[in-house]
Motif scaffolding. Sequence first.
Motif, PDB file in Angstrom:
ATOM      1  N   VAL A   1       0.811  -1.225   0.000  1.00 43.13           N
ATOM      2  CA  VAL A   1       0.000   0.000   0.000  1.00 43.13           C
ATOM      3  C   VAL A   1       0.846   1.277   0.000  1.00 43.13           C
ATOM      4  O   VAL A   1       0.700   2.136  -0.875  1.00 43.13           O
ATOM      5  N   ALA A   2       1.735   1.391   0.982  1.00 41.57           N
ATOM      6  CA  ALA A   2       2.510   2.634   1.085  1.00 41.57           C
ATOM      7  C   ALA A   2       3.542   2.747  -0.035  1.00 41.57           C
ATOM      8  O   ALA A   2       3.821   3.842  -0.524  1.00 41.57           O
ATOM      9  N   GLN A   3       4.079   1.615  -0.442  1.00 40.55           N
ATOM     10  CA  GLN A   3       5.016   1.665  -1.572  1.00 40.55           C
ATOM     11  C   GLN A   3       4.346   2.276  -2.797  1.00 40.55           C
ATOM     12  O   GLN A   3       4.931   3.078  -3.516  1.00 40.55           O
ATOM     13  N   ARG A   4       3.080   1.869  -3.019  1.00 42.46           N
ATOM     14  CA  ARG A   4       2.385   2.346  -4.219  1.00 42.46           C
ATOM     15  C   ARG A   4       1.937   3.784  -4.043  1.00 42.46           C
ATOM     16  O   ARG A   4       2.137   4.623  -4.919  1.00 42.46           O
ATOM     17  N   LYS A   5       1.335   4.084  -2.883  1.00 40.03           N
ATOM     18  CA  LYS A   5       0.782   5.438  -2.658  1.00 40.03           C
ATOM     19  C   LYS A   5       1.871   6.479  -2.485  1.00 40.03           C
ATOM     20  O   LYS A   5       1.809   7.556  -3.060  1.00 40.03           O
ATOM     21  N   VAL A   6       2.863   6.168  -1.656  1.00 45.75           N
ATOM     22  CA  VAL A   6       3.855   7.174  -1.280  1.00 45.75           C
ATOM     23  C   VAL A   6       5.039   7.169  -2.244  1.00 45.75           C
ATOM     24  O   VAL A   6       5.492   8.216  -2.695  1.00 45.75           O
ATOM     25  N   LEU A   7       5.550   5.976  -2.555  1.00 48.73           N
ATOM     26  CA  LEU A   7       6.719   5.897  -3.437  1.00 48.73           C
ATOM     27  C   LEU A   7       6.322   5.781  -4.907  1.00 48.73           C
ATOM     28  O   LEU A   7       7.182   5.777  -5.778  1.00 48.73           O
ATOM     29  N   LYS A   8       5.034   5.659  -5.167  1.00 49.00           N
ATOM     30  CA  LYS A   8       4.502   5.575  -6.541  1.00 49.00           C
ATOM     31  C   LYS A   8       5.068   4.387  -7.313  1.00 49.00           C
ATOM     32  O   LYS A   8       5.269   4.465  -8.531  1.00 49.00           O
ATOM     33  N   ARG A   9       5.361   3.313  -6.610  1.00 47.78           N
ATOM     34  CA  ARG A   9       5.827   2.118  -7.305  1.00 47.78           C
ATOM     35  C   ARG A   9       4.650   1.428  -7.978  1.00 47.78           C
ATOM     36  O   ARG A   9       3.539   1.431  -7.461  1.00 47.78           O
ATOM     37  N   GLY A  10       4.923   0.796  -9.103  1.00 47.94           N
ATOM     38  CA  GLY A  10       3.904   0.006  -9.780  1.00 47.94           C
ATOM     39  C   GLY A  10       3.620  -1.263  -8.988  1.00 47.94           C
ATOM     40  O   GLY A  10       4.406  -1.648  -8.118  1.00 47.94           O
TER      41      GLY A  10
END
Length: 245
Positions: free
Chosen positions: A105-114
């Motif tokens: 979740v945070a990787q995608r939301k905050v770090l914008k990872r796919g």
Amino acid sequence: MSTQTIVEVSGLHKAFGELEVLKGIDLEVQRGQVVCIIGPSGSGKSTLLRCVNLLEEPQQGKIVVNGSEITDPDVDIDGARTKIGMVFQSFNLFSHLSVLENLTVAQRKVLKRGKEEAERVARENLAKVGLAEKESSLPTQLSGGQQQRVAIARALSMDPDVMLFDEPTSALDPELVGDVLAVMRQLAQEGMTMLVVTHEMQFAREVADIVLFMDGGVVVEQGSPDQVIGDPQEERTKTFLSRVL
Ligand code: ADP
Ligand code: MG
């Protein structure tokens, strides 16, 4: 090899109303170091970690994390916070999400990872904490020790510069403490920079580069584990250790 300061706290003061909780804390953590903070309940250990993670705003003093002054009023708080991993006594996992989703979740939301990259990183870190086979489980289906290891894997998935631990094993049944400490020990061996509040004296003794004894909002004594735990100089340190050892 040159040292690099990852966390530098100087002259830190924090009060809640009239209550002065931190009365001028100085501390440094170099890259790859493990610094353990010990001390009685109420001495300000959690408040110190919460200031380092910007969950509390200090009244005075300076905190620099990997070169950026996070106490600067103009700092990008969310940006700074992603570089600081935090593991609490309570695991704070999202109970309605699977283990894998908790890590992405945070990787995608905050770090914008796919999605793919986030899942790859998540699986790497789940394997690291010994829970590769639990990615589809819900947190409630795991033991407390497993949930805490998921929380550690989640923090690691953000590629932090430093990991802060606030009594990560205090809420666990005794038989589950060892697995969590083993994961932390392994992280330390891999060179992770760690600031750990703990009552586990054996862990501090074996893993810490520096032990810091806090009491009443000040650092009373600091040094190697052999110095502070093995041969304390201050009366307050001796009294505390005689109660916990
Ligand atoms: P420790 O982690 O060493 O047990 P804490 O940092 O949690 O100590 O607490 C230090 C003191 O600050 C305690 O007296 C506690 O009651 C008080 N304190 C902590 N957080 C708050 C808050 N948000 N509001 C008021 N007092 C607080
Ligand atoms: Mg605390």
